[in-house]
Design a protein around this motif. Structure first.
Motif, PDB file in Angstrom:
ATOM      1  N   THR A 223       0.832  -1.205   0.000  1.00  0.00           N
ATOM      2  CA  THR A 223       0.000   0.000   0.000  1.00  0.00           C
ATOM      3  C   THR A 223       0.869   1.257   0.000  1.00  0.00           C
ATOM      4  OG1 THR A 223      -1.747  -1.161   1.200  1.00  0.00           O
ATOM      5  CG2 THR A 223      -1.815   1.241   1.226  1.00  0.00           C
ATOM      6  N   TRP A 225       3.973   1.490  -0.983  1.00  0.00           N
ATOM      7  CA  TRP A 225       4.679   1.551  -2.271  1.00  0.00           C
ATOM      8  C   TRP A 225       3.766   2.053  -3.371  1.00  0.00           C
ATOM      9  CZ3 TRP A 225       3.981  -1.392  -6.811  1.00  0.00           C
ATOM     10  CH2 TRP A 225       4.986  -1.228  -7.778  1.00  0.00           C
ATOM     11  N   SER A 226       2.512   1.592  -3.392  1.00  0.00           N
ATOM     12  CA  SER A 226       1.581   2.001  -4.434  1.00  0.00           C
ATOM     13  C   SER A 226       1.254   3.487  -4.332  1.00  0.00           C
ATOM     14  CB  SER A 226       0.295   1.164  -4.331  1.00  0.00           C
ATOM     15  OG  SER A 226      -0.653   1.572  -5.299  1.00  0.00           O
ATOM     16  N   ARG A 228       3.079   5.886  -2.935  1.00  0.00           N
ATOM     17  CA  ARG A 228       4.235   6.705  -3.268  1.00  0.00           C
ATOM     18  C   ARG A 228       4.534   6.674  -4.752  1.00  0.00           C
ATOM     19  NH1 ARG A 228       8.481   5.527   1.742  1.00  0.00           N
ATOM     20  NH2 ARG A 228       7.231   6.568   3.357  1.00  0.00           N
ATOM     21  N   ARG A 229       4.254   5.551  -5.388  1.00  0.00           N
ATOM     22  CA  ARG A 229       4.468   5.473  -6.828  1.00  0.00           C
ATOM     23  C   ARG A 229       3.507   6.382  -7.574  1.00  0.00           C
ATOM     24  NH1 ARG A 229       4.033  -0.028 -10.523  1.00  0.00           N
ATOM     25  NH2 ARG A 229       4.851   0.893 -12.456  1.00  0.00           N
ATOM     26  N   GLN A 230       2.291   6.517  -7.055  1.00  0.00           N
ATOM     27  CA  GLN A 230       1.303   7.383  -7.680  1.00  0.00           C
ATOM     28  C   GLN A 230       1.495   8.846  -7.302  1.00  0.00           C
ATOM     29  OE1 GLN A 230      -2.535   5.823  -6.650  1.00  0.00           O
ATOM     30  NE2 GLN A 230      -2.111   3.795  -7.485  1.00  0.00           N
ATOM     31  N   GLY A 231       2.416   9.088  -6.379  1.00  0.00           N
ATOM     32  CA  GLY A 231       2.667  10.451  -5.972  1.00  0.00           C
ATOM     33  C   GLY A 231       1.570  11.041  -5.121  1.00  0.00           C
ATOM     34  N   ARG A 232       0.775  10.204  -4.484  1.00  0.00           N
ATOM     35  CA  ARG A 232      -0.311  10.680  -3.638  1.00  0.00           C
ATOM     36  C   ARG A 232       0.092  10.553  -2.188  1.00  0.00           C
ATOM     37  NH1 ARG A 232      -4.654   6.625  -5.634  1.00  0.00           N
ATOM     38  NH2 ARG A 232      -5.525   7.187  -3.600  1.00  0.00           N
TER      39      ARG A 232
END
Length: 261
Positions: A223, A225-226, A228-232
């Motif tokens: 969660t 990682w996801s 932070r990857r989306q920049g949210r």
């Protein structure tokens, strides 16, 4: 109790392999790593049964507490299996490197010894001088014996050199480099251990759980990682907001701004 028995069995098996302790011995490292991985299914099944028992009997506070404690300890198992990857890689590489170093050293010593004997034979000025030189350098490993064949010095030297070359070939034939198959087996075993370690790390991460969290460690990490990857930014209360909430609780609340006149 059955789950606890599985943990005990695993612990006894690992301890039996690790004793006596030789942490700097690569063979010991490979043996312990192999045991940790080959028997890892035992504590994993035990942890799964404990989770299942706590799910089927949610009113059992003692069972739930035991599950939570072991779920937190499972985090160490996740880290341990991840650490086995570089450890196994280093131990495997060190084994091959040590074998090659030993081979190089043995060949160097053999070449030096045979060169000394060959120089002594060539430098002899008479049969008596040849005998003295060889007796001074004689060693059981070389197996050379001076024989007075009634031949002149050049012919005696020639026959001694022929015999020396034969013995040199025999000695070097016994000094063998690791066959390519052995190196391939080491590489294949390293890849197998690496893949298995990753699988077990993920499996224990599913059953592991940090203190105060309601989701498994793997879900929490994915969660974060996801997001932070989306920049949210992580939502309040989500696994990704754990660090922010923790540090926010350490700081005192800010004073309200003064009301405007």
């Amino acid at each position: 109790m059955f789950a606890l028995a599985l943990f005990v069995i695993y612990g006894v098996r690992v301890v039996a392999t690790a004793i006596p302790l030789r942490p700097f011995d690569t063979l010991w490292q490979l043996s312990v790593s192999s045991t940790l991985i080959s028997a890892a299914a035992i504590p994993l099944v035990g942890l799964g049964l404990l989770h299942l028992a706590a799910y089927l009997d949610p009113a059992n506070a003692a069972l739930e507490k035991r599950r939570n404690v072991l779920a937190r300890w499972a985090i160490l198992a996740v880290l341990g299996f991840l650490l086995l990857i570089p450890l196994q890689t280093y131990a495997s590489w060190s084994t091959v490197a040590t074998a090659r170093t030993r081979l190089t050293t043995q060949l160097s010593i053999a070449n030096r010894n045979f060169a000394v004997v060959r120089e002594a034979i060539n430098a002899a000025t008479s049969l008596e001088d040849l005998q003295v030189r060889l007796q001074a350098l004689q060693s059981p490993e070389l197996g050379i014996r001076f024989e007075n064949l009634g031949l002149p010095l050049p012919e005696t030297q020639r026959q001694m050199l022929i015999r020396l070359n034969e013995i040199e070939e025999q000695v070097k034939a016994r000094i063998k480099a690791p066959p390519p198959e052995a190196i391939e087996n080491v590489a294949t075993n390293t890849l197998r251990v690496t893949a298995t370690s990753v699988v077990y790390a993920l499996a224990f991460a599913i059953a592991a759980q940090r203190r105060g969290q309601e989701v498994p460690l793997l879900v929490e990490v994915l969660t974060i990682w996801s997001l932070r990857r989306q920049g949210r930014p992580p939502r309040p209360g989500s696994p990704g907001a754990i660090e922010e909430d923790y540090f926010a609780q350490l700081a005192p609340p800010e004073d309200d701004p003064p009301a405007s006149p």
